[in-house]
Design a protein around this motif. Structure first.
Motif, short mmCIF file in Angstrom:
data_model
loop_
_atom_site.label_atom_id
_atom_site.label_comp_id
_atom_site.label_asym_id
_atom_site.label_seq_id
_atom_site.Cartn_x
_atom_site.Cartn_y
_atom_site.Cartn_z
N THR A 268 -3.31 -8.23 7.28
CA THR A 268 -2.66 -7.06 6.69
C THR A 268 -3.32 -5.76 7.14
N THR B 194 -3.05 -3.74 9.59
CA THR B 194 -2.24 -2.65 10.14
C THR B 194 -1.25 -2.07 9.14
N VAL B 195 -1.09 -2.68 7.97
CA VAL B 195 -0.05 -2.24 7.03
C VAL B 195 -0.22 -0.77 6.61
N LEU C 1 0.74 1.47 9.70
CA LEU C 1 2.18 1.45 9.98
C LEU C 1 2.96 2.17 8.89
N SER C 2 2.53 2.04 7.64
CA SER C 2 3.20 2.74 6.54
C SER C 2 3.05 4.25 6.70
N ARG D 25 7.86 -3.30 11.02
CA ARG D 25 6.68 -4.04 11.48
C ARG D 25 5.70 -4.30 10.35
N ALA D 26 5.65 -3.38 9.39
CA ALA D 26 4.69 -3.53 8.28
C ALA D 26 5.14 -4.54 7.25
N THR E 228 3.18 -7.93 4.57
CA THR E 228 3.15 -7.69 3.12
C THR E 228 3.82 -8.83 2.37
N TYR F 8 2.63 -2.54 -1.40
CA TYR F 8 3.44 -1.87 -0.40
C TYR F 8 4.86 -2.43 -0.28
N LEU G 88 8.11 -0.23 0.91
CA LEU G 88 8.61 -0.41 2.27
C LEU G 88 10.09 -0.78 2.26
#
Length: 287
Positions: A197, A199-200, A203-204, A225-226, A230, A238, A242
Motif C-alpha cells: 500500500t 504508493t496509495v 497516488l491519491s 491505480r490506487a 486499498t 482511502y 477514492l
C-alpha cells in the motif's frame, strides 16, 4: 552411369539450417556453458542500486553543510529513469540510529562512516565520505530486514513527500505533481520489498492535484491505480473516498462506473464510508 546420392548427414543438416538456433546436440561444451550463463543472467532477481555521483555545499546565514545526491535505480536495462534525492549526513545518521533501535544484531557488520570533526569541507574529505556513504547504502540494502523496514523508505521519500504535500496545501499543484512523481518513482522501485500500500497516499495526492489542475483523465488514472491495493489490503481510510472521486470523474469522462457505484453503495450500507473527501484526507497527510 546413374549414381544414387548418399543421404545428407542429419547433424550437418542441423548445422546448415538457417531457421532458429542450433540444437543442443550440435553445440560444443563451451557454447552450452555460455548459453547457461546467459540464462542465469536473465533470471537474476531485480536489485536496487545506489549511487552518490555528486555533492553540494550549502551555505546559510548560521550554518554550512554538505548534501549528497543519492541516485536510486533498479538493476537491469529496463529501468530507464534514475531518480535522485539529496540527503545530509545528519539524515544518514538518523536512519542508522532508527535501524539500530530495531535491528541491533542484524546490523553488527554495517558501519556508518564516522562524523568528521575537522576538514569537513575539504574536497578530498567530501569525496571519501561520498564513496563511503554509497557503500553504506549498499550494505544496508544487502540486509534483508532493512529492505523491508519502513525506516528505509522514509529515508528515501519522506522529505520530498512532506515538501509535495506542503505545496499541495498551498495550492501549488503543478510543483506538487513534479515532486510527487519523483516520490512515486522511488516508491515503485521499493515495492517488491515494502508494504504493497506504499504508493496509495502518493497516488491519491496526484489524483487530487490533477483534478484541481483540470486534468480529469490523469486524476482518474491515478485514483484507479490506487484503488486495488486499498481493496486487497483493507486500507478502508482511502477506499470510499477514492471510489467517490472515481465515480464523479467517471461520469464526467463518460467512463462506465456502474460497478464502482455499486461498490460504494455497499460500503455505505456497511457504514464504512467516512465523511472526508479524498482531498481532505490528502491535505492532512504529512503535516
Amino acid at each position: 552411369m546413374f549414381v544414387m546420392a548418399e543421404p545428407e548427414d542429419q547433424t550437418e543438416k542441423n548445422q546448415k539450417s538457417p531457421d532458429g538456433p542450433p540444437s543442443c546436440s550440435c553445440l560444443t561444451t563451451k557454447e552450452l556453458q555460455q548459453n547457461l550463463k546467459a540464462v542465469k543472467r536473465n533470471d537474476q532477481p531485480v536489485k536496487l542500486l545506489f549511487e552518490i555521483p555528486s555533492t553540494r555545499i550549502i551555505e546559510k546565514v548560521l550554518s554550512k553543510y554538505v548534501v549528497y545526491e543519492v541516485v536510486v535505480m533498479r538493476s537491469g536495462t529496463f529501468d530507464l529513469r534514475r531518480v535522485s534525492v539529496e540527503r545530509r549526513y545528519s539524515d544518514f545518521l538518523r536512519l542508522h540510529r532508527d535501524l539500530l533501535e530495531e535491528f541491533q544484531e542484524e546490523l553488527e557488520d554495517v558501519v556508518l562512516p564516522r562524523k568528521l570533526l575537522s576538514r569537513n569541507f575539504c574536497p578530498e574529505a567530501i569525496a571519501g565520505r561520498r564513496l563511503a556513504l554509497q557503500d553504506y547504502l549498499a550494505d544496508l540494502y544487502a540486509t534483508r530486514c532493512v529492505r523491508h523496514s519502513p525506516h528505509f523508505h522514509r529515508f528515501l521519500t519522506q522529505p520530498e513527500q512532506r515538501r509535495a504535500h506542503g505545496l499541495l496545501r498551498a495550492g501549488r499543484f503543478l510543483l506538487a505533481v513534479q515532486q510527487l512523481q519523483d516520490v512515486l518513482e522511488i516508491e515503485e522501485k521499493l515495492l517488491p520489498w515494502q508494504n504493497p500500500t506504499l504508493t496509495v497516499p502518493t497516488l491519491s495526492a496526484l489524483a487530487v492535484c490533477y483534478r484541481d489542475l483540470k486534468e480529469p483523465e490523469r486524476a482518474f488514472a491515478a485514483a484507479q491505480r490506487a484503488l486495488p491495493p486499498t481493496r486487497r489490503y483493507g486500507l478502508n481510510r482511502y477506499r470510499a473516498s477514492l471510489l467517490e472521486l472515481l465515480v464523479d470523474l467517471g461520469y464526467q469522462l463518460g467512463c462506465p462506473v456502474a460497478q464502482l457505484q455499486e461498490e460504494l453503495s455497499l460500503l455505505r450500507e456497511r457504514g464504512e464510508v467516512n465523511s472526508h473527501s479524498l482531498k481532505e484526507l490528502v491535505v492532512h497527510e504529512f503535516t
